[in-house]
Each structure stands twice: as C-alpha cells, then as structure tokens.
Design a protein around this motif. Structure first.
Motif, PDB file in Angstrom:
ATOM      1  N   GLY A 103      45.456  18.016  35.734  1.00  0.00           N
ATOM      2  CA  GLY A 103      46.193  16.815  35.369  1.00  0.00           C
ATOM      3  C   GLY A 103      45.972  15.646  36.311  1.00  0.00           C
ATOM      4  N   ARG A 104      44.858  15.672  37.049  1.00  0.00           N
ATOM      5  CA  ARG A 104      44.615  14.606  38.020  1.00  0.00           C
ATOM      6  C   ARG A 104      43.863  13.425  37.428  1.00  0.00           C
ATOM      7  N   VAL A 105      43.065  13.646  36.392  1.00  0.00           N
ATOM      8  CA  VAL A 105      42.282  12.560  35.816  1.00  0.00           C
ATOM      9  C   VAL A 105      42.336  12.610  34.293  1.00  0.00           C
ATOM     10  N   SER A 106      42.249  11.440  33.691  1.00  0.00           N
ATOM     11  CA  SER A 106      42.160  11.322  32.229  1.00  0.00           C
ATOM     12  C   SER A 106      40.753  10.963  31.783  1.00  0.00           C
ATOM     13  N   LEU A 107      40.000  10.289  32.654  1.00  0.00           N
ATOM     14  CA  LEU A 107      38.720   9.686  32.275  1.00  0.00           C
ATOM     15  C   LEU A 107      37.661  10.050  33.301  1.00  0.00           C
ATOM     16  N   CYS A 108      36.476  10.429  32.800  1.00  0.00           N
ATOM     17  CA  CYS A 108      35.380  10.809  33.682  1.00  0.00           C
ATOM     18  C   CYS A 108      34.085  10.192  33.191  1.00  0.00           C
ATOM     19  N   GLY A 109      33.130  10.010  34.097  1.00  0.00           N
ATOM     20  CA  GLY A 109      31.845   9.480  33.682  1.00  0.00           C
ATOM     21  C   GLY A 109      30.767   9.751  34.695  1.00  0.00           C
ATOM     22  N   GLU A 110      29.536   9.773  34.212  1.00  0.00           N
ATOM     23  CA  GLU A 110      28.397   9.923  35.092  1.00  0.00           C
ATOM     24  C   GLU A 110      27.312   8.940  34.676  1.00  0.00           C
ATOM     25  N   GLU A 111      26.429   8.643  35.593  1.00  0.00           N
ATOM     26  CA  GLU A 111      25.441   7.596  35.372  1.00  0.00           C
ATOM     27  C   GLU A 111      24.428   7.927  34.286  1.00  0.00           C
ATOM     28  N   SER A 112      24.265   9.196  33.974  1.00  0.00           N
ATOM     29  CA  SER A 112      23.249   9.604  33.002  1.00  0.00           C
ATOM     30  C   SER A 112      23.781   9.527  31.576  1.00  0.00           C
ATOM     31  N   PHE A 113      24.444   8.415  31.260  1.00  0.00           N
ATOM     32  CA  PHE A 113      24.884   8.102  29.898  1.00  0.00           C
ATOM     33  C   PHE A 113      25.934   9.084  29.382  1.00  0.00           C
ATOM     34  N   GLY A 114      26.761   9.604  30.293  1.00  0.00           N
ATOM     35  CA  GLY A 114      27.832  10.510  29.894  1.00  0.00           C
ATOM     36  C   GLY A 114      29.191   9.945  30.230  1.00  0.00           C
ATOM     37  N   THR A 115      30.071   9.891  29.238  1.00  0.00           N
ATOM     38  CA  THR A 115      31.437   9.410  29.430  1.00  0.00           C
ATOM     39  C   THR A 115      32.363  10.295  28.598  1.00  0.00           C
ATOM     40  N   GLY A 116      33.572  10.525  29.080  1.00  0.00           N
ATOM     41  CA  GLY A 116      34.498  11.349  28.308  1.00  0.00           C
ATOM     42  C   GLY A 116      35.886  11.315  28.904  1.00  0.00           C
ATOM     43  N   SER A 117      36.787  12.042  28.264  1.00  0.00           N
ATOM     44  CA  SER A 117      38.169  12.095  28.749  1.00  0.00           C
ATOM     45  C   SER A 117      38.685  13.516  28.617  1.00  0.00           C
ATOM     46  N   ASP A 118      39.968  13.688  28.903  1.00  0.00           N
ATOM     47  CA  ASP A 118      40.524  15.038  28.887  1.00  0.00           C
ATOM     48  C   ASP A 118      40.884  15.523  27.487  1.00  0.00           C
ATOM     49  N   HIS A 119      40.388  14.845  26.431  1.00  0.00           N
ATOM     50  CA  HIS A 119      40.589  15.357  25.078  1.00  0.00           C
ATOM     51  C   HIS A 119      39.744  16.605  24.846  1.00  0.00           C
ATOM     52  N   VAL A 120      38.622  16.725  25.563  1.00  0.00           N
ATOM     53  CA  VAL A 120      37.810  17.946  25.595  1.00  0.00           C
ATOM     54  C   VAL A 120      37.381  18.136  27.047  1.00  0.00           C
ATOM     55  N   ARG A 121      36.492  19.087  27.291  1.00  0.00           N
ATOM     56  CA  ARG A 121      36.006  19.307  28.650  1.00  0.00           C
ATOM     57  C   ARG A 121      34.493  19.143  28.726  1.00  0.00           C
ATOM     58  N   GLU A 122      33.993  18.237  27.914  1.00  0.00           N
ATOM     59  CA  GLU A 122      32.589  17.839  27.933  1.00  0.00           C
ATOM     60  C   GLU A 122      32.526  16.322  27.804  1.00  0.00           C
ATOM     61  N   LYS A 123      31.425  15.748  28.245  1.00  0.00           N
ATOM     62  CA  LYS A 123      31.226  14.341  27.928  1.00  0.00           C
ATOM     63  C   LYS A 123      31.034  14.221  26.426  1.00  0.00           C
ATOM     64  N   ASP A 124      31.283  13.029  25.875  1.00  0.00           N
ATOM     65  CA  ASP A 124      31.391  12.913  24.424  1.00  0.00           C
ATOM     66  C   ASP A 124      30.845  11.563  23.968  1.00  0.00           C
ATOM     67  N   GLY A 125      29.664  11.590  23.352  1.00  0.00           N
ATOM     68  CA  GLY A 125      28.989  10.360  22.959  1.00  0.00           C
ATOM     69  C   GLY A 125      29.740   9.542  21.937  1.00  0.00           C
ATOM     70  N   LEU A 126      30.175  10.166  20.836  1.00  0.00           N
ATOM     71  CA  LEU A 126      30.864   9.403  19.792  1.00  0.00           C
ATOM     72  C   LEU A 126      32.232   8.929  20.255  1.00  0.00           C
ATOM     73  N   TRP A 127      32.886   9.705  21.088  1.00  0.00           N
ATOM     74  CA  TRP A 127      34.166   9.262  21.662  1.00  0.00           C
ATOM     75  C   TRP A 127      33.966   7.943  22.415  1.00  0.00           C
TER      76      TRP A 127
END
Length: 541
Positions: free
Chosen positions: A354-378
């Motif tokens: 519960g420490r973060v809601s939003l995550c990202g990495e420079e290699s075109f990956g962005t996502g949130s805690d709705h799943v546990r993977e980066k998510d392109g369409l999201w």
C-alpha cells in the motif's frame, strides 16, 4: 500420467522478466518441459492449485500452451484458466490471476522482442498477487533447472482452446475464457468512459498501432466498440505469430509508421502504440513525442482528474534509470517516491504494502496498482482521460507541465547484440574506476558522484546489488549504464542520458541537442564507441 527422464540444460536462468531464448531453442528436446517442471518444483508444486495461462500469440505459443496444460495436469493442478486461443496480454493475465484468486500463472511471451520461427520466445511465472516472480523465486527456478532429472506430463489429445467453456484433462479442469472481457470491464471501473465517448463523439481523432500483437483485440473492443472511436482507429490490430515481420516494440525506431503519421501533415489528435504482450506504451501528439519518463510524471501530476485515482496517489515509484521528473511531482504532492532496479517485479512489494499507486520505468512501461504488471492500454486511457478532463492536447499538457516542474531532457541509447565479453569487460573496467571519478571535470561537466546501484527493498529488506552504473554531474544531470536482461543474442548495453533544465528558458530544445554535452562526456568516461567499434547506438528513444 508419465514421468520422463531428463537432464539439466544449461542457460535456463530467468532474466528481468522470465526466460527468453530463440524459438528453436525452446522447441528443442525437453527444453520447455525442463523449465516448466523446474518452475512447478520451485514454487512447491501445483497440486490442487489454480493457474492462469496465456500469451501474446507469437509463434510456438499455442503448442507450448498444450505442453504446459498436460504438465499441469500430470502435476496435480486443479484448474487452469486459459485465454481463448492461448491468448492473454500480460496485464490481462495479471488481472485474471488477481480477480479469480489463482495461485499464479504462466505467460508465454518475449514481450517487445520479435517473434517467428527463428526469432524469440519466452516463459515467465507470475505469483498469486499477479506480479512477476521475485528474484528469490527465479533463483530457485534456476537452481532447480541445474539438477532436474525428470518431468511429468499427461499423455492425452490436445485441448480445444478455440471454444469458451470447461473441459477436463484427467482430473484437471481446463477453463477457456474470453481473453479481453475481464480486462475491458476493469478499465471501465477506472476511467470516465462517458467523457471519453463524448470526446470521440465531438470529432477527436486517434491512431492506435497494435503492431500486429496481442493488444489489437483489446484496443478494438475498448476504443472502437466501447468508446465509439471511428472504425480503423486501431491499425495492425490482428495478432500474428511473427507480428507481421514487425519488431513489436513501441518506440520511435520500430513504430515508424505511427511516428511518420503523427509527425506529418493532417496528423490525428492523438497517437499511441503498444508492444508484443501489451504491457508497454508510446504516447504521441501531433508533431509531439512524449518520453516515457515525462509520461509517468504527467500521469502522476494529473491522476486526480481520473475517477479511479480521484482520491489521490499513495505514492509513486520509478526504476533507477527513469528520469527524476516524477520525483519533482511527488515532492509537490507531498507523497513518497521510490527508486527501484529495472524490472516490474520490484514494484510488487511496494504496491502490495500500500505504499504506491503508480509506477513507471523508462522502457515504455507505466502502470498502477490495478494489476501487478505494467499496462500499455491503461496508460493510453490515462492520457485520454487527462486530455478529456483538461480540454488540452498533448503538446499543451507537456508545455504546462515543464513550465511548472522544469524539464528533464532524457534519452536512451541502445547498443544491441554486442559481444558479451566486450560489453562485460567495458563495464568491469568502469567499476574499477568509479571511485576515482568523483570531482573530475569532463567536457565541461563536473562529476558529483559515481556508484553502482544497490537496492534494499523497504518492505522485506531483500538486497539487489549491481543494478546499473550511475554517474552524476553537478546541476542534476546524469548518465546511467546497464546491460539489459531482455535480449536473446549477445549483450545489449543501455545508456540513459538525462539533463535537468529548471526553466523558464531552455524548455523547448531538441532532446538530442540538449543532451549532447552528456553524450560527449559519457564517451570520454566509458569509451563505448572506441571499445565496441560502433559508430553509434542502434536504437535511440
């Protein structure tokens, strides 16, 4: 059920996201079977467990799915939930694991790597939280591959994966599900689909390039069917085993058709692309490219405009090579910002705690805690929702953001398929010289710090060492160097270049020109071109 004798096969060490090799390697005798059995053994077996299975539709994926189903049955699994046709995007697989309370899942993909008979294939295991296996598990899998002596597999006809419904392999239930439905429904709970339908109804135009990869069916369902975008908004929408000969990596080099359209006359209002397994994204406006680091920062600064995040962010996290743009947003919002190694698995503990809601990495990956993977369409939907809420285009949103926070000019230079010994020796030499770099002036820049990044997980205390080299210059600029763990041939050296400009002047330069002092200094310090014989990077993003 049959138990087959086997012997260890060298090189089955998972990288940052599973095991990736050339397809003929995976198709070799016992190669897939050894790795799958080692995975089952390393997680304590699968007897009585429920698993999720699917992939990005690349060559050999359907055949591999049949092998895994028969092995799961022979190892006593209770149920395997499979995407129809053995299709599941990586974020959709993560969602299914979480939504169905599965014990884990296997994803058949090499992500953004090319597919085909002589290209790349991959297998990775995701945990019950829906996220990639942590290093402790991948190390256990690798250890097991080095001592494996047998694997178990049911001898039975192939399962019909084209029809939705349930069937049996011995006592195991095989449940074939629509690969798109649950994911699309989840997106409706996070975003203002009414506002987005209004956006398209008012004439907003968009081009979504699915790159002949798994995102196509998802994008057509969401953008054209549910949001009312014009037919043909999604291009290259049919997943193909070889991605139509494309390199399914959404960056300016490989998504060149989309780049040409958005940079040309009569460009649509918005452009986006996703990759082989649907977890990466690229965002564009007319004449405007958004770097992944800027995209993460803009999303963080505007997340409160999106229904699913209206209550505010718990915190944010970025991979160490990602620019510090999001750090400035976190400081303004008064929330924590975590810096992790590259690899989405490092974000899982932070999200679960519960420490973060939003995550990202420079290699075109962005996502949130709705799943546990980066998510392109999201990520694409986040941008569309922000555009609808602000009533501004991509370029205007970026300009406003830089005016408020300053600009982190940023680029990644990739040197691909280098001889492994050359790349390793070059970085070993840099490691030996790190302590002597402090205070040195290089091409007009003064080195303020130099180290090799080590990460201590704030949740479980685990330590990940040797996660990339950082050379920090006075004034907030830096260069990061690391060898990628996602390639299948030779070594890929990634060089991340960053220069901070606080503004108000100097916010509209060409990124490569703005970064030229950093590029020159890096060559002087490391000697990449001199030592590799390369005239320059193979890919610039």
């Amino acid at each position: 059920m049959t138990t087959y004798s086997t012997a260890p096969i060298g090189g089955q060490k998972p990288g940052t996201s599973g095991l990736r090799k050339k397809t003929p390697v995976f198709m070799g005798p016992n190669y897939l079977e050894n790795f799958v059995q080692a995975t089952f053994d390393a997680i304590g077996g699968v007897s009585g467990k429920t698993l999720v299975l699917g992939g990005d539709g690349r060559y050999f994926g359907a055949e591999a799915a049949q092998v895994i189903l028969k092995m799961a049955a022979a190892n006593g699994a209770a149920r395997v939930i499979v995407g129809q046709g053995a299709w599941l995007s990586t974020p959709a697989a993560s969602n299914l694991i979480r939504a169905r309370g599965a014990d884990g899942g296997l994803i058949l993909s090499a992500s953004h790597n090319p597919g085909g008979p002589n290209e790349d294939f991959g297998v990775k295991y995701n945990m019950a939280n829906g996220g990639p296996a942590p290093e402790a598990v991948t190390e256990a899998i690798y250890a097991r591959t080095q001592e494996i002596a047998e694997y178990r597999k049911l001898e039975a006809p192939d399962v019909n994966l084209t029809a939705i419904g349930e069937s049996h392999l011995d006592a195991m239930v095989v449940e074939v599900v629509d690969p798109v439905l649950a994911y699309a429904d989840l997106m409706e709970t996070l975003f203002d689909f009414k506002a987005l339908r209004g956006l398209f109804h008012e004439g907003f135009t968009m081009r979504m390039d699915a790159m002949c990869a798994i995102t196509g069916p998802y994008a057509v369902e969401i953008f054209e069917n549910r949001l009312g975008a014009a037919p043909g908004t999604v291009v290259h929408e049919t997943p193909l085993p070889d991605f139509g000969g494309m390199h399914p990596d959404p960056n300016p080099t490989w998504a060149h058709e989309l780049m040409a359209e958005l940079m040309g006359e009569g460009a649509p209002d918005f452009g986006a692309a996703s990759d082989g397994d649907g977890d990466r994204n690229m965002i564009l406006g007319p004449g405007c490219y958004v770097s992944p680091s800027d995209s993460l920062a803009v999303i963080a600064a505007n997340a409160h405009l999106v229904p699913g995040y209206a209550g505010g962010l718990k915190g944010v996290a970025r991979s160490m090579p990602t620019s510090a743009a999001v750090d400035r947003v976190a400081e303004a919002l008064g929330i924590d910002c975590y810096e992790t190694p590259t690899g989405w698995k490092f974000f899982g503990n932070l999200m679960d705690a519960g420490r973060v809601s939003l995550c990202g990495e420079e290699s075109f990956g962005t996502g949130s805690d709705h799943v546990r993977e980066k998510d392109g369409l999201w990520a694409v939907l986040m941008w569309l929702n922000i555009i609808a809420a602000r009533g501004q285009g991509v370029a205007e949103i970026l300009a406003d953001h830089w005016a408020r926070f300053g600009r982190n000019y940023y680029s990644r230079h990739d040197y691909e398929a280098l001889p492994t010994d050359v790349a390793t020796a070059m970085l070993d030499d840099l490691r030996d010289r790190l302590s002597g770099l402090l205070g040195r002036a290089v091409s007009g820049l003064v080195i303020a710090g130099a180290d090799e990044f080590t990460y201590t997980d704030p949740v479980d205390g685990s330590v990940s060492a040797r996660q990339g080299f950082r050379i920090l210059f006075e004034g907030g600029s830096r260069v990061v160097l690391r060898l990628s763990g996602t390639g299948t041939e030779g070594a890929t050296l990634r060089v991340y270049l960053e220069r901070y400009v606080p503004g108000p002047e100097g916010l509209d330069e060409d990124p490569q020109a703005a970064l030229d002092p950093i590029i020159v200094a890096t060559e002087e310090i490391v000697g990449i071109r001199a030592r590799t014989g390369r005239a320059g990077p193979d890919v610039i993003t």
